[in-house]
Scaffold this motif. Structure first.
Motif, PDB file in Angstrom:
ATOM      1  N   GLU A 240      38.105 -18.933 -64.154  1.00  0.00           N
ATOM      2  CA  GLU A 240      38.232 -17.767 -65.031  1.00  0.00           C
ATOM      3  C   GLU A 240      38.668 -16.603 -64.170  1.00  0.00           C
ATOM      4  N   LYS A 241      39.775 -16.006 -64.520  1.00  0.00           N
ATOM      5  CA  LYS A 241      40.166 -14.885 -63.669  1.00  0.00           C
ATOM      6  C   LYS A 241      40.978 -13.855 -64.420  1.00  0.00           C
ATOM      7  N   LYS A 242      40.916 -12.672 -63.884  1.00  0.00           N
ATOM      8  CA  LYS A 242      41.789 -11.617 -64.354  1.00  0.00           C
ATOM      9  C   LYS A 242      43.142 -11.799 -63.670  1.00  0.00           C
ATOM     10  N   GLU A 243      44.122 -11.198 -64.251  1.00  0.00           N
ATOM     11  CA  GLU A 243      45.494 -11.225 -63.724  1.00  0.00           C
ATOM     12  C   GLU A 243      45.734 -12.105 -62.487  1.00  0.00           C
ATOM     13  N   TYR A 244      45.274 -11.692 -61.338  1.00  0.00           N
ATOM     14  CA  TYR A 244      45.494 -12.487 -60.145  1.00  0.00           C
ATOM     15  C   TYR A 244      44.401 -12.230 -59.112  1.00  0.00           C
ATOM     16  N   LEU A 245      43.870 -13.301 -58.568  1.00  0.00           N
ATOM     17  CA  LEU A 245      42.852 -13.170 -57.529  1.00  0.00           C
ATOM     18  C   LEU A 245      43.532 -12.915 -56.201  1.00  0.00           C
TER      19      LEU A 245
ATOM     20  N   ILE B 147      29.412 -21.276 -61.257  1.00  0.00           N
ATOM     21  CA  ILE B 147      30.815 -21.535 -61.514  1.00  0.00           C
ATOM     22  C   ILE B 147      30.959 -22.076 -62.919  1.00  0.00           C
ATOM     23  N   MET B 148      32.076 -21.813 -63.470  1.00  0.00           N
ATOM     24  CA  MET B 148      32.341 -22.263 -64.830  1.00  0.00           C
ATOM     25  C   MET B 148      32.807 -23.706 -64.775  1.00  0.00           C
ATOM     26  N   LEU B 149      32.001 -24.575 -65.249  1.00  0.00           N
ATOM     27  CA  LEU B 149      32.469 -25.947 -65.329  1.00  0.00           C
ATOM     28  C   LEU B 149      33.081 -26.146 -66.696  1.00  0.00           C
ATOM     29  N   SER B 150      34.238 -26.695 -66.678  1.00  0.00           N
ATOM     30  CA  SER B 150      34.964 -26.757 -67.934  1.00  0.00           C
ATOM     31  C   SER B 150      34.376 -27.824 -68.839  1.00  0.00           C
ATOM     32  N   ASN B 151      34.271 -27.464 -70.061  1.00  0.00           N
ATOM     33  CA  ASN B 151      33.785 -28.395 -71.055  1.00  0.00           C
ATOM     34  C   ASN B 151      35.025 -28.951 -71.741  1.00  0.00           C
ATOM     35  N   ILE B 152      35.620 -29.892 -71.082  1.00  0.00           N
ATOM     36  CA  ILE B 152      36.943 -30.307 -71.541  1.00  0.00           C
ATOM     37  C   ILE B 152      36.917 -31.693 -72.154  1.00  0.00           C
TER      38      ILE B 152
END
Lengths: 344, 344
Positions: A231-236, A250-255
């Motif tokens: 998850e990020k804004k414009e660019y890290l 951390i965001m683990l994706s629920n994919i």
């Protein structure tokens, strides 16, 4: 098992590597750890575990540590008044030198040459990952999609703004810039040129998703990490990415499962035999169902430990499957044949 | 100027490298030469000039020569009863280790790491040249045509017979075979697999022409060799190619100027900044006016001296333009920032 963690190096990511090694110290509890620091002049030092604190390096205190030399068979130090040469004991090296020296193939080359087993990308894997042009060329060759790009020799590109400008040969977002207009492109181009003479431009794609997957091959079986959705804004940029280094959540994706299978298929294609002995993290982009390889991190920060369940156990599995190149037998048949042909 | 020629190595082309170094000894008259031999166990030896004879190596006599160690700043030896460490003096290394160790990036990596200037491909250039799949991927990326090919995992190919079967990672035609039918393909595939786990197949194209061109970049200027047209029967295997090593009569192509310009353009594209510090030989194919890159030899046999007028002078020009990587300054700003953020 004793892991010897090598970190530091003549690299823009020297400090990241120190932090990476300190983080790993916390994550490995059941195995023995030794630490070898490469300072910016490329001297090697054996660092006591209790000295593995960032200040110890920033303040130059490491210079009083035991010096080491890398030679055939391992790392050596001089002991006592008689300067007797002793070999440092360990089972396997973990190459944790990010960026130049570690990820451009130098340390992998030396370890292989001197016959030292290591969890590390080999030279070829390093070269492929280190240069974004080669990464893309390699991915296309093995049938993995990449974001289109061009090599730019001046602040001009065929893409519409915004564009991303990147030095081809650096990791960790160093020297990378997003340009929304020509002025910004001029600037971004100059910044990138500070770091490399090979610069690429890519279109900035709105609403692209980023997924990270780490893994390795252990005895013919792929071991995968969880998939991280970034998850990020414009660019890290470099600082945002790393001041945030020790992130715990951390965001683990629920994919969906289908997507997971697809992304693992890509990883498997990329890894094949080329990345043997390495734990790598592939960063993928996804847009409209198509998965693109963004980059390969052949030595991810702190070995991407946060993405694995039971990380230490996984590391041991990898360690046990590491091999050196096969030996070539040289029997001088060819020279003997020439000698015979000469009648000597 | 003193050239230090490194040769030998843990390589299928170990013996070729010895012959290559002996040939170079004859070709360099005005400069000083020193010789460092890497034996098959990867020990380094300083070889006296008068011992530069193939028998000296084939009979193991080199083992009585002065041992050397490669370390930061150069090659070192122990002198006298007190074993005082002395540094070997020279101006520049010529990396003449063909095949593994020399051309796969290991020796280039060590020389760069230890700050030793060398006429040598760098790691990236080595990786690109060493693996035929990467060579083709790279060529396509920079807009140079290559012969179509496929990676084969079994003795099956989409091409019609005859096909050429090659291990991806070896030079000097080792393990390469031409198959005219399925039986021969089965055999050629098995032979290739002896040498590498990555095998490619290419169509065998009747009536293709082969041209070799060597060169290098010296202070922004390209220095080219003559163009050699290779006359050969069906296929040159390892022995035919090298038992014929000291050939004195080579066919220099009497080609039209337009073609010469085109082939030099291709060379320039391939070389660009990637092959800096190296004298390379590119082997091209030509059919119906289209020029294809066949392979890049980043350390050609005896440095392709026979293709150059005034070879020794050219070598000096290259030597003078060799540079090491730029130093990266590490100031611990990032760690200090973290420390400040932590309030320590």
């Amino acid at each position: 098992m004793t892991f010897l963690i090598i970190f530091g190096g003549q690299s823009f990511e020297h400090e990241i590597s120190i932090v990476s090694a300190i983080t790993l110290k916390e994550k490995i509890k059941n195995n023995n750890l030794k630490f070898v620091f490469i300072d910016q002049t490329r001297d090697f030092y054996l660092i006591e575990k209790e000295n593995m604190k960032s200040k110890f390096f920033a303040r130059g205190k490491f210079k009083k540590s035991q010096k080491l030399e890398i030679k055939k068979g391992g790392f050596f130090y001089k002991k006592g008044f008689l300067k007797k040469e002793e070999k440092l004991s360990f089972d396997i090296v973990i190459n944790l030198v990010h960026g130049r020296d570690g990820e451009d193939g130098k340390i992998p080359a030396m370890l292989e040459f001197f016959g030292i087993k290591a969890i590390s990308p080999n030279i070829e894997a390093s070269a492929i990952s280190y240069n974004k042009v080669l990464t893309k060329a390699y991915a296309k060759e093995i049938g993995v999609e990449v974001i289109e790009y061009e090599i730019i020799n001046s602040p001009k590109t065929k893409f519409n703004f915004p564009v991303i400008v990147k030095p081809a040969r650096l990791g960790s977002s160093i020297g990378v810039g997003v340009a929304k207009n020509q002025n910004e492109l001029d600037y971004a181009f100059d910044v990138a040129r500070e770091f490399d003479d090979l610069i690429i431009a890519e279109p900035f794609i709105e609403g692209i998703n980023e997924y990270n997957l780490a893994g390795f091959l252990s005895d013919e079986e792929f071991i995968f990490s969880k998939i991280e959705k970034v998850e990020k804004k414009e660019y890290l940029d470099f600082e945002k990415k790393y001041l945030d280094f020790s992130r715990k959540n951390i965001m683990l994706s629920n994919i969906e499962q289908n997507f997971e299978i697809k992304i693992k298929e890509k990883f498997t294609k990329i890894y094949n035999s080329t990345f043997k002995n390495a734990l790598i993290r592939c960063d993928f982009f996804e847009k409209d169902g198509i998965i693109y390889l963004n980059e390969i991190n052949p030595i991810p920060g702190s070995m991407a430990n946060y993405l694995f369940d039971n990380f230490e156990n996984k590391l041991e599995m990898l360690a046990k499957s590491v091999t050196l190149e096969e030996k070539i037998i040289i029997d001088y048949q060819y020279i003997n044949k020439i000698q015979m042909a000469k009648g000597k």
